[in-house]
Enzyme design. Structure first.
Site, PDB file in Angstrom:
ATOM      1  N   ASP A 119       0.798  -1.247   0.143  1.00  0.00           N
ATOM      2  CA  ASP A 119       0.087  -0.100   0.099  1.00  0.00           C
ATOM      3  C   ASP A 119       0.755   1.264  -0.150  1.00  0.00           C
ATOM      4  O   ASP A 119       1.030   1.780   1.055  1.00  0.00           O
ATOM      5  CB  ASP A 119      -1.042  -0.130   1.229  1.00  0.00           C
ATOM      6  CG  ASP A 119      -2.009   1.216   1.126  1.00  0.00           C
ATOM      7  OD1 ASP A 119      -2.410   1.632   0.045  1.00  0.00           O
ATOM      8  OD2 ASP A 119      -2.427   1.270   2.172  1.00  0.00           O
ATOM      9  N   GLU A 140      -6.365   4.846  -9.119  1.00  0.00           N
ATOM     10  CA  GLU A 140      -7.520   5.434  -8.717  1.00  0.00           C
ATOM     11  C   GLU A 140      -8.143   6.524  -9.429  1.00  0.00           C
ATOM     12  O   GLU A 140      -7.293   7.514 -10.020  1.00  0.00           O
ATOM     13  CB  GLU A 140      -7.423   5.920  -7.188  1.00  0.00           C
ATOM     14  CG  GLU A 140      -8.762   6.194  -6.263  1.00  0.00           C
ATOM     15  CD  GLU A 140      -8.880   6.031  -5.070  1.00  0.00           C
ATOM     16  OE1 GLU A 140      -9.675   6.433  -4.432  1.00  0.00           O
ATOM     17  OE2 GLU A 140      -7.884   5.513  -4.599  1.00  0.00           O
ATOM     18  N   LYS A 179      -9.416   1.685  -9.322  1.00  0.00           N
ATOM     19  CA  LYS A 179      -9.983   1.944  -7.980  1.00  0.00           C
ATOM     20  C   LYS A 179     -10.907   2.918  -8.197  1.00  0.00           C
ATOM     21  O   LYS A 179     -10.775   4.095  -8.676  1.00  0.00           O
ATOM     22  CB  LYS A 179      -8.919   2.419  -7.502  1.00  0.00           C
ATOM     23  CG  LYS A 179      -7.993   1.364  -6.645  1.00  0.00           C
ATOM     24  CD  LYS A 179      -6.925   1.808  -5.546  1.00  0.00           C
ATOM     25  CE  LYS A 179      -7.593   2.092  -4.258  1.00  0.00           C
ATOM     26  NZ  LYS A 179      -6.191   2.665  -3.340  1.00  0.00           N
ATOM     27  N   THR A 229     -12.858   0.922  -3.615  1.00  0.00           N
ATOM     28  CA  THR A 229     -12.445   1.281  -2.378  1.00  0.00           C
ATOM     29  C   THR A 229     -13.108   1.883  -1.370  1.00  0.00           C
ATOM     30  O   THR A 229     -14.425   1.971  -1.753  1.00  0.00           O
ATOM     31  CB  THR A 229     -11.123   1.926  -2.752  1.00  0.00           C
ATOM     32  OG1 THR A 229     -10.311   2.090  -1.717  1.00  0.00           O
ATOM     33  CG2 THR A 229     -11.543   3.278  -3.331  1.00  0.00           C
ATOM     34  N   PHE A 262     -11.733  -1.182   4.655  1.00  0.00           N
ATOM     35  CA  PHE A 262     -10.704  -0.575   5.530  1.00  0.00           C
ATOM     36  C   PHE A 262     -10.898  -0.772   6.863  1.00  0.00           C
ATOM     37  O   PHE A 262     -11.712  -0.233   7.677  1.00  0.00           O
ATOM     38  CB  PHE A 262     -11.186   0.884   5.138  1.00  0.00           C
ATOM     39  CG  PHE A 262     -10.451   1.695   4.193  1.00  0.00           C
ATOM     40  CD1 PHE A 262     -10.437   0.821   2.747  1.00  0.00           C
ATOM     41  CD2 PHE A 262      -9.890   2.791   3.871  1.00  0.00           C
ATOM     42  CE1 PHE A 262     -10.031   1.356   1.696  1.00  0.00           C
ATOM     43  CE2 PHE A 262      -9.386   3.538   2.638  1.00  0.00           C
ATOM     44  CZ  PHE A 262      -9.282   2.691   1.596  1.00  0.00           C
TER      45      PHE A 262
END
Length: 308
Positions: free
Chosen positions: A17, A89, A125, A149, A171
């Site tokens: 990440d 993203e 994303k 996400t 998350f």
């Protein structure tokens, strides 16, 4: 004894990440993922200064395009040192506009294609709003695989699976943060609300034969990672990856297919919105996450504009 990181890799695909090329090369994850916050950090690294300048100059003043070019350029560099995929993203400010999300996603795919990077190495994303999930559904049908996400609720996970999303990123750490503050107490081990959320989603997907990949994200400590060992994928910061690499203790698998779970339920738009509304944590964290990514996107644009 092998490290906990090596043990984890035996039953979970490990994803980095970060946009830090050096950390990725050192820790050797299969996949990597970026977001506006990580790209903003990458833009400050000397390694990426030439990519930043190139993105600006080739975009002729179009900051949206410059941001996309920079994100894809960082993705290209990362793909040189990982065997798997990079997640890139879509601008978080488009989270409530299905058609605009589709256009930006298609541009990211085109930019990767122009660079000689195939669709099989890229995940787009998108925030797990109703509109974002609908965009992902169309992209998946067109052969573009997605990573949904900012996922905090079971309703979001249900809708993503029914839309045929390739992967979701629930998350863990941000859920933990909310409950720790709301309840004025700490959580450890299996009682951690973030861990419980991902465990419930994982069990639901496996029990109902969904093919969507569950990738736990946003970890605050090693305990959360250890409790989710066996999850399809886990995306982990370089700092926590290094701690796992340095720890020689035993790591037991916690998640595996076959656990009891709820029956499959398909949500329409009103049911989805109501379920999300009833979950105060998910409502707050989704909105907060979109705002945070939007602010970092704006900071990245300002940085790019300063290099024009």
């Amino acid at each position: 004894m092998t490290s906990k990181l090596e043990q984890l890799k035996q039953f979970t695909t490990v994803v980095a990440d970060t946009g830090d090329f050096d950390a990725i090369a050192r820790l050797k994850p299969v996949d990597a993922t970026t977001n506006p916050s990580l790209l903003l950090k990458a833009a400050a690294l000397p390694r990426y200064s030439d990519l930043l300048q190139s993105a600006v100059h080739s975009s002729k003043g179009d900051l949206d395009l410059a941001c996309d070019r920079f994100g894809v350029a960082v993705g290209q560099e990362i793909l040189k040192v990982i065997p798997g995929r990079i997640s890139t993203e879509v601008d978080a400010r488009l989270s409530f506009d299905t058609q605009a999300t589709l256009r930006r996603a298609e541009r990211l795919v085109d930019l990767y294609d122009q660079a000689g990077i195939g669709r099989d190495r890229v995940l787009i994303k998108i925030a797990s709003t109703w509109e974002g999930i609908r965009a992902a559904e169309q992209l998946e049908k067109a052969g573009v695989q997605t990573n949904l996400t900012l996922l905090f609720s079971f309703a979001q996970a249900q809708a993503c699976a029914d839309a045929g999303a390739f992967l979701i990123s629930p998350f863990v750490g941000r859920i933990y943060d909310w409950y720790k503050k709301a309840e004025s107490r700490d959580y450890v081990g299996a009682e951690d609300p973030g861990v419980q959320s991902v465990t419930r989603i994982y069990d639901y997907y496996k029990a109902n034969d969904y093919q969507t990949v569950v990738m736990g994200a946003s970890f605050r400590n090693l305990g959360q990672i250890e409790q989710l060992a066996g999850c399809d994928r886990l995306t982990i910061s370089p700092e926590l990856l290094q701690q796992l690499a340095d720890d020689q203790g035993n790591l037991a698998r916690k998640l595996s297919p076959g656990a009891a779970s709820e029956a499959r339920q398909t949500l329409d738009e009103s049911q989805f919105r109501w379920a999300l509304n009833e979950d105060a944590m998910a409502t707050e964290k989704l909105a907060e996450g979109i705002r945070q990514f939007a602010r970092d996107q704006e900071k990245l644009e300002k940085l790019l504009a300063g290099n024009a």
